[in-house]
Design a protein around this motif. Sequence first.
Motif, PDB file in Angstrom:
ATOM      1  N   SER A  69       0.808  -1.213   0.000  1.00  0.00           N
ATOM      2  CA  SER A  69       0.000   0.000   0.000  1.00  0.00           C
ATOM      3  C   SER A  69       0.845   1.269   0.000  1.00  0.00           C
ATOM      4  O   SER A  69       0.377   2.325  -0.410  1.00  0.00           O
ATOM      5  CB  SER A  69      -0.951   0.013   1.193  1.00  0.00           C
ATOM      6  N   ALA A  70       2.080   1.189   0.442  1.00  0.00           N
ATOM      7  CA  ALA A  70       2.934   2.382   0.455  1.00  0.00           C
ATOM      8  C   ALA A  70       3.275   2.859  -0.951  1.00  0.00           C
ATOM      9  O   ALA A  70       3.677   4.010  -1.132  1.00  0.00           O
ATOM     10  CB  ALA A  70       4.207   2.100   1.236  1.00  0.00           C
ATOM     11  N   ILE A  71       3.106   2.014  -1.950  1.00  0.00           N
ATOM     12  CA  ILE A  71       3.378   2.427  -3.328  1.00  0.00           C
ATOM     13  C   ILE A  71       2.426   3.541  -3.753  1.00  0.00           C
ATOM     14  O   ILE A  71       2.734   4.309  -4.668  1.00  0.00           O
ATOM     15  CB  ILE A  71       3.317   1.220  -4.293  1.00  0.00           C
ATOM     16  N   ALA A  72       1.297   3.661  -3.086  1.00  0.00           N
ATOM     17  CA  ALA A  72       0.357   4.745  -3.404  1.00  0.00           C
ATOM     18  C   ALA A  72       0.998   6.110  -3.187  1.00  0.00           C
ATOM     19  O   ALA A  72       0.660   7.072  -3.879  1.00  0.00           O
ATOM     20  CB  ALA A  72      -0.898   4.609  -2.554  1.00  0.00           C
ATOM     21  N   LEU A  73       1.935   6.202  -2.253  1.00  0.00           N
ATOM     22  CA  LEU A  73       2.585   7.486  -1.992  1.00  0.00           C
ATOM     23  C   LEU A  73       3.499   7.907  -3.138  1.00  0.00           C
ATOM     24  O   LEU A  73       3.811   9.092  -3.286  1.00  0.00           O
ATOM     25  CB  LEU A  73       3.369   7.423  -0.688  1.00  0.00           C
ATOM     26  N   ALA A  74       3.918   6.961  -3.964  1.00  0.00           N
ATOM     27  CA  ALA A  74       4.720   7.318  -5.128  1.00  0.00           C
ATOM     28  C   ALA A  74       3.876   7.981  -6.209  1.00  0.00           C
ATOM     29  O   ALA A  74       4.398   8.693  -7.060  1.00  0.00           O
ATOM     30  CB  ALA A  74       5.404   6.084  -5.691  1.00  0.00           C
ATOM     31  N   PHE A  75       2.569   7.767  -6.169  1.00  0.00           N
ATOM     32  CA  PHE A  75       1.688   8.308  -7.189  1.00  0.00           C
ATOM     33  C   PHE A  75       0.820   9.461  -6.705  1.00  0.00           C
ATOM     34  O   PHE A  75       0.110  10.056  -7.505  1.00  0.00           O
ATOM     35  CB  PHE A  75       0.784   7.198  -7.747  1.00  0.00           C
ATOM     36  N   VAL A  76       0.856   9.780  -5.430  1.00  0.00           N
ATOM     37  CA  VAL A  76      -0.025  10.817  -4.903  1.00  0.00           C
ATOM     38  C   VAL A  76       0.269  12.174  -5.537  1.00  0.00           C
ATOM     39  O   VAL A  76      -0.647  12.950  -5.815  1.00  0.00           O
ATOM     40  CB  VAL A  76       0.038  10.855  -3.356  1.00  0.00           C
ATOM     41  N   GLY A  77       1.518  12.465  -5.799  1.00  0.00           N
ATOM     42  CA  GLY A  77       1.866  13.732  -6.441  1.00  0.00           C
ATOM     43  C   GLY A  77       1.427  13.786  -7.888  1.00  0.00           C
ATOM     44  O   GLY A  77       0.964  14.817  -8.378  1.00  0.00           O
ATOM     45  N   ILE A  78       1.558  12.660  -8.588  1.00  0.00           N
ATOM     46  CA  ILE A  78       1.159  12.609  -9.997  1.00  0.00           C
ATOM     47  C   ILE A  78      -0.355  12.730 -10.132  1.00  0.00           C
ATOM     48  O   ILE A  78      -0.848  13.441 -11.006  1.00  0.00           O
ATOM     49  CB  ILE A  78       1.675  11.313 -10.647  1.00  0.00           C
ATOM     50  N   TYR A  79      -1.085  12.047  -9.266  1.00  0.00           N
ATOM     51  CA  TYR A  79      -2.543  12.108  -9.344  1.00  0.00           C
ATOM     52  C   TYR A  79      -3.098  13.476  -8.963  1.00  0.00           C
ATOM     53  O   TYR A  79      -4.239  13.792  -9.289  1.00  0.00           O
ATOM     54  CB  TYR A  79      -3.176  11.042  -8.453  1.00  0.00           C
ATOM     55  N   SER A  80      -2.309  14.291  -8.276  1.00  0.00           N
ATOM     56  CA  SER A  80      -2.790  15.623  -7.897  1.00  0.00           C
ATOM     57  C   SER A  80      -2.577  16.652  -9.003  1.00  0.00           C
ATOM     58  O   SER A  80      -3.128  17.749  -8.934  1.00  0.00           O
ATOM     59  CB  SER A  80      -2.064  16.098  -6.645  1.00  0.00           C
ATOM     60  N   LEU A  81      -1.798  16.322 -10.019  1.00  0.00           N
ATOM     61  CA  LEU A  81      -1.461  17.308 -11.050  1.00  0.00           C
ATOM     62  C   LEU A  81      -2.656  17.860 -11.827  1.00  0.00           C
ATOM     63  O   LEU A  81      -2.637  19.043 -12.177  1.00  0.00           O
ATOM     64  CB  LEU A  81      -0.424  16.727 -12.002  1.00  0.00           C
ATOM     65  N   PRO A  82      -3.725  17.096 -12.105  1.00  0.00           N
ATOM     66  CA  PRO A  82      -4.866  17.715 -12.786  1.00  0.00           C
ATOM     67  C   PRO A  82      -5.513  18.847 -11.986  1.00  0.00           C
ATOM     68  O   PRO A  82      -6.200  19.683 -12.561  1.00  0.00           O
ATOM     69  CB  PRO A  82      -5.846  16.551 -12.981  1.00  0.00           C
ATOM     70  N   VAL A  83      -5.292  18.883 -10.694  1.00  0.00           N
ATOM     71  CA  VAL A  83      -5.806  19.982  -9.876  1.00  0.00           C
ATOM     72  C   VAL A  83      -4.721  21.026  -9.630  1.00  0.00           C
ATOM     73  O   VAL A  83      -4.969  22.229  -9.716  1.00  0.00           O
ATOM     74  CB  VAL A  83      -6.359  19.454  -8.529  1.00  0.00           C
ATOM     75  N   MET A  84      -3.509  20.575  -9.353  1.00  0.00           N
ATOM     76  CA  MET A  84      -2.450  21.511  -8.982  1.00  0.00           C
ATOM     77  C   MET A  84      -1.965  22.358 -10.165  1.00  0.00           C
ATOM     78  O   MET A  84      -1.645  23.532  -9.981  1.00  0.00           O
ATOM     79  CB  MET A  84      -1.276  20.765  -8.341  1.00  0.00           C
ATOM     80  N   ILE A  85      -1.903  21.803 -11.351  1.00  0.00           N
ATOM     81  CA  ILE A  85      -1.450  22.594 -12.507  1.00  0.00           C
ATOM     82  C   ILE A  85      -2.380  23.781 -12.773  1.00  0.00           C
ATOM     83  O   ILE A  85      -1.903  24.908 -12.950  1.00  0.00           O
ATOM     84  CB  ILE A  85      -1.255  21.696 -13.746  1.00  0.00           C
ATOM     85  N   PRO A  86      -3.715  23.595 -12.774  1.00  0.00           N
ATOM     86  CA  PRO A  86      -4.569  24.792 -12.909  1.00  0.00           C
ATOM     87  C   PRO A  86      -4.421  25.778 -11.751  1.00  0.00           C
ATOM     88  O   PRO A  86      -4.508  26.990 -11.952  1.00  0.00           O
ATOM     89  CB  PRO A  86      -5.989  24.211 -12.967  1.00  0.00           C
ATOM     90  N   VAL A  87      -4.170  25.272 -10.546  1.00  0.00           N
ATOM     91  CA  VAL A  87      -3.943  26.178  -9.412  1.00  0.00           C
ATOM     92  C   VAL A  87      -2.698  27.015  -9.665  1.00  0.00           C
ATOM     93  O   VAL A  87      -2.705  28.239  -9.482  1.00  0.00           O
ATOM     94  CB  VAL A  87      -3.827  25.379  -8.085  1.00  0.00           C
ATOM     95  N   TRP A  88      -1.616  26.375 -10.090  1.00  0.00           N
ATOM     96  CA  TRP A  88      -0.374  27.108 -10.351  1.00  0.00           C
ATOM     97  C   TRP A  88      -0.538  28.089 -11.504  1.00  0.00           C
ATOM     98  O   TRP A  88      -0.058  29.218 -11.429  1.00  0.00           O
ATOM     99  CB  TRP A  88       0.763  26.140 -10.667  1.00  0.00           C
ATOM    100  N   LEU A  89      -1.203  27.662 -12.572  1.00  0.00           N
ATOM    101  CA  LEU A  89      -1.394  28.550 -13.719  1.00  0.00           C
ATOM    102  C   LEU A  89      -2.284  29.736 -13.375  1.00  0.00           C
ATOM    103  O   LEU A  89      -2.042  30.861 -13.826  1.00  0.00           O
ATOM    104  CB  LEU A  89      -1.965  27.770 -14.909  1.00  0.00           C
ATOM    105  N   THR A  90      -3.320  29.507 -12.581  1.00  0.00           N
ATOM    106  CA  THR A  90      -4.193  30.594 -12.157  1.00  0.00           C
ATOM    107  C   THR A  90      -3.448  31.573 -11.270  1.00  0.00           C
ATOM    108  O   THR A  90      -3.583  32.794 -11.415  1.00  0.00           O
ATOM    109  CB  THR A  90      -5.429  30.038 -11.425  1.00  0.00           C
TER     110      THR A  90
END
Length: 121
Positions: free
Chosen positions: A90-111
Amino acid sequence: MKSSVNFAFWMTCLVFAVGWIMLFSSSISIGGAIFAVPFSLGPLLVSIALTFYVWSRLSLIILSTGSILYGIWFGYVYMIAFHWYIDPQSAIALAFVGIYSLPVMIPVWLTAWAFRGSAPQ
């Protein structure tokens, strides 16, 4: 720096520090925790860097809100991986948590960048 810059910077640093503590508290080895930091907390480093390049109050509020939302997302994935569904993989999920957040974080950064305002004099 204005006080709102300090607020956005320190809010993001606080979320990063809490995530760092969560990673190190549940890791068996220090190397494993250090390996997971760029993947799981990397988007917060981008937000910290942006606090030095955006100057408007609106941009800083957007970055602070994005950091808080990322902290909630990271906490949710952390709780699933280490407390609710305990599994050796289950700890492998932490390797993907940053990638899965990019559809939200990229618009936040661009805005935040779009409303950055002019540099202080």
